[in-house]
Structure formats: structure tokens, C-alpha cells
Design an enzyme around this catalytic site. Sequence first.
Site, PDB file in Angstrom:
ATOM      1  N   GLU A 129       0.686  -0.838   0.063  1.00  0.00           N
ATOM      2  CA  GLU A 129       0.139   0.159  -0.053  1.00  0.00           C
ATOM      3  C   GLU A 129       0.859   1.189   0.157  1.00  0.00           C
ATOM      4  O   GLU A 129       0.680   2.038   1.018  1.00  0.00           O
ATOM      5  CB  GLU A 129      -0.956  -0.371   1.556  1.00  0.00           C
ATOM      6  CG  GLU A 129      -1.770  -0.946   1.101  1.00  0.00           C
ATOM      7  CD  GLU A 129      -2.666  -1.795   2.252  1.00  0.00           C
ATOM      8  OE1 GLU A 129      -3.714  -1.966   2.930  1.00  0.00           O
ATOM      9  OE2 GLU A 129      -2.017  -0.358   3.254  1.00  0.00           O
ATOM     10  N   ARG A 164       3.245  19.527   7.820  1.00  0.00           N
ATOM     11  CA  ARG A 164       5.017  18.139   8.525  1.00  0.00           C
ATOM     12  C   ARG A 164       5.919  18.476   9.219  1.00  0.00           C
ATOM     13  O   ARG A 164       6.417  17.837  10.014  1.00  0.00           O
ATOM     14  CB  ARG A 164       5.130  17.342   7.184  1.00  0.00           C
ATOM     15  CG  ARG A 164       4.091  17.153   6.000  1.00  0.00           C
ATOM     16  CD  ARG A 164       4.518  15.699   5.739  1.00  0.00           C
ATOM     17  NE  ARG A 164       5.679  14.703   6.027  1.00  0.00           N
ATOM     18  CZ  ARG A 164       6.755  14.660   5.732  1.00  0.00           C
ATOM     19  NH1 ARG A 164       8.030  15.889   5.484  1.00  0.00           N
ATOM     20  NH2 ARG A 164       7.581  13.811   6.887  1.00  0.00           N
ATOM     21  N   CYS A 199       0.071  32.624  13.635  1.00  0.00           N
ATOM     22  CA  CYS A 199       0.324  33.337  15.213  1.00  0.00           C
ATOM     23  C   CYS A 199       1.138  31.511  15.557  1.00  0.00           C
ATOM     24  O   CYS A 199       1.080  31.709  17.207  1.00  0.00           O
ATOM     25  CB  CYS A 199      -0.929  33.903  15.217  1.00  0.00           C
ATOM     26  SG  CYS A 199      -1.377  35.365  14.685  1.00  0.00           S
ATOM     27  N   GLU A 200       2.054  31.542  15.437  1.00  0.00           N
ATOM     28  CA  GLU A 200       3.022  30.246  15.986  1.00  0.00           C
ATOM     29  C   GLU A 200       4.340  30.547  15.673  1.00  0.00           C
ATOM     30  O   GLU A 200       4.762  30.442  14.561  1.00  0.00           O
ATOM     31  CB  GLU A 200       1.935  29.044  15.359  1.00  0.00           C
ATOM     32  CG  GLU A 200       1.265  28.459  16.067  1.00  0.00           C
ATOM     33  CD  GLU A 200       0.854  28.347  17.336  1.00  0.00           C
ATOM     34  OE1 GLU A 200       1.431  27.745  18.376  1.00  0.00           O
ATOM     35  OE2 GLU A 200      -0.873  28.277  17.369  1.00  0.00           O
TER      36      GLU A 200
END
Length: 471
Positions: free
Chosen positions: A314, A361, A392-393
Site C-alpha cells: 500500500e 509536517r 501565529c505560532e
Amino acid sequence: MAVPTPNPLAPARLAAAGDPQALPAHVWPSSARRDGATGGIEIGGVSLADLVERHGTPLYVLDEQDARARARRVVSAFRSAAAPATVHVYYAAKAFLSADVARWMRDEGLRIDVATGGELALALAAGVPAATLGMHGNDKSDDELSTAVEAGVGSIVLDSAEEVGRVADAARRADAVQAVRLRVNSGVHASTHEYLATAREDQKFGVALTQVPGVVAAIRERPELRLLGLHSHIGSQIAGIGGFAEAARRLLTVHRALLAGGDVPELNLGGGFGIAYTADQEGASIDQLAVGIVGTVVSTCADLGIAVPALAIEPGRWIIGPAGVTVYTAGTVKDVELQTDDGPAVRRYVSVDGGMSDNARTALYGADYEVRLANRVSAAEPVLVRVVGKHCESGDVVVQADLLPADAGRGDLLAVPATGAYHHSLASNYNLVTRPPVVAVADGAERVLITRETLTDLFARDAGLAQEGAR
């Protein structure tokens, strides 16, 4: 190209990365090149700058031919390695799914692995035959199970003992016999990020090896169910063969014991094949994986004295990840002076008009990426940069560390490769930022796969605004 001034903040990998304006073939889509006249990047014969003029930024660009070719390579590698045994290749829809991508995979001979009712509905709406779909999920709802059974999906992966009765009841109501696989937590500790390792003992997926005989007995007691075999997924972003080989050996030992009670026609070893995100990384060699995985299955079956079952895999990221590039427009540029053990140093922060809303990620896994000036080349000295988003991080980072020409700044286009998998899929509306469009390119032509989300789209879900408009 000027030589970069040494910077103590620069990771060692950048020193060996080579030309910071090059497009390493193992990271970028196969069609990526720089135009000889402008120096701008082209994908699929289409200028990224021209795409931006028509579609804006941020913008996901997907090389259709690259994705299709990688899908064919997986099928060819595993079927060649396994011949004359059967191999079923499922595209893992969670990496990225749109109607057109589903059709690409169908046309290239792949089945599709879906994990939610939404992915199932989209694959069916795109015209993918239900019999070629596999349904995953650790907490499938009754509606999802009923929909899957009634649609005639080829297999449902049971993730717990309680799903045996629930799937059987859904099949009874539909007057159907449903093929199932049992996901097994093999206990193999894959060499990957903690959040990407999915076969460790203390996590939410699958049943323990010791529980398999009891759950399989329960499956065989229900005439509405047909056992296909065991399923394993040890994690994601894995380059080596070791974890897959060990999982195969453990599952085949249980597989042999199950044969005493009836047929076990298949073995599904999942996906998780890794790719390169930066020039110093190496992705999984699909040919080596195919030979190694199949070889382990064949030799283990010989040792156990059993026939080689049909195999299933998969892959998702390996197929679609390298085919994707994200394009941003640069905004604020800010130099930050820092003190290090080796003396003062400067880190340049280059802000872009996207960020963790279109690439989660880096924040989730501390993932590394590289970045290139996309609308031109430059003779300016390369400088160390950190590409950050507009959210805002402080953890809103797109590229932790790379080199860009010193004159790169506001209005320039920046391209980040290897973003075809788990970028649009994980995209969010944090800070009410709209999600970017996805545009496929091939042979000098473009086609919109997913349109840009608008504020109208967002506000349509706000009941307060809808009520206000009705007054």
C-alpha cells in the site's frame, strides 16, 4: 554562483548539498528544470511563474507524468520480483486524493486504499470500481461500514476484535459476503519518527499477534465474512528493508498456524516507503524493496513449508510525494543576530504567504525540506535562511534551514519540493487562511485538480453569518 560565508548555525548537511540553486533529481519531480532564458523553474514543461500568474500562491503543483510513472514502477518492481505469485498494489489515498489522482491510479493498474467514508465516497464518485478498494480505519462508524459493504468494496481491514461482529452484521443486512483482512500489530519497531511508527505495542492500530488466532476463529464463525489474510503496517517514511522483512517473518509464522483452520490466500505488508526531502537524504529504492520483501516472503514460506500467498502492498507517499512542489510568494525578510559557541551569527527569516496551514509536517515531525528561488537565478552570495509562514505560532516553519541568494526577498517566488504527499491532505484553515489549489502539469499543459478555497467557502459554514444574511 558565489560561495556562501560559513555560518555556525548552518547544519552540516548544507555544506555537502552542492549548488543551492540546483534541482536534485531524487528530490524534485522528474520534469523539473530551469529555463535557460529566465532561470525560472519549470515543471511538466510549464513555468511556475506563469502558473502563479494564473492561480496565485500558495500553490500546489503536481507533475502528472511523474506520479503516473512512479505508480507504474511500483507495480512493475513488485510483480517482477514476485512472479509467478500475485501482487496487488494499493495506492494509499491518505497521502493525497482527488478525483483525477484516483483515476490516474486506476488507469495505471493500482487499487486504492481508503481510510474514511470521505475517501471512500470520493474514490467511488471518481469511477474507481468498488471491488478494487480496500477500507481501513481504527474507528469505522456503522455508517461507514454499511456504505462500504453495500458498495461492494473488495476488502475491509478489521482493526479490532469488535469489528468482526459489526462488519458481519452489515454484510448480513446487505445479503453479502464481505472479504476482510485482520490488521496485526507485529511489534516491529520501524526506524522512523515516533508518530509515524504504527506497529509498536503501545498504540491504537491492530491486534496483538497473540490475539490473532482468537479473532480469526471469530471471523470464520461468521458466514457473512471471508478471510483474505493478515495485514501489517509498520510505519511511514521508511527506507530500509529490515522492518518489512521482520514483520513478514512474524506474520507468516502466524499465517502458517492459521492454515490448519482454513484458507488464508493473502498477506498484506502495507506501505510506508520513504522518499528524499532534501539533497542529502536517500529515498527507498523500490526495486531493492521489492526484491528484499518478496525474497523474504519466499524464503520464509520455504522454511515454514507453506505456499507463497498472494501479496499486497500500500504505497502512497513514494508515488505522489516527489511529484509535488509548493510555490510561495516571499514577504517579510528579517535578520536575527544570535550568539553561538563559535561567536555571533545571523539567521535570516524569510516569511511566505502560507505555512503550517499547507505544510504541517515540519511542525508535526520536525521534517526537513529544501527551498529554491523559483522565478529566477541569482549571482548573489547564498545565505542561511529559515522559511517561515504567516501563522501565529513560533513553530510555523516551512523550511528549517537552507541557502538562498542574499537578494531573494519580497515578491520573489520560492518553491519547496517533495510536497505531493500529506500536504494538501493535512492542510487546515488555521487563522482562517484558505487552502491552496492543486494544479497538475504535463507536456506543457495544466489542469486544475482542486480549486482554491475562498473566504466565501469558509464563511458559508458559519451559521452566525448565514443567519445575519437572512435578516
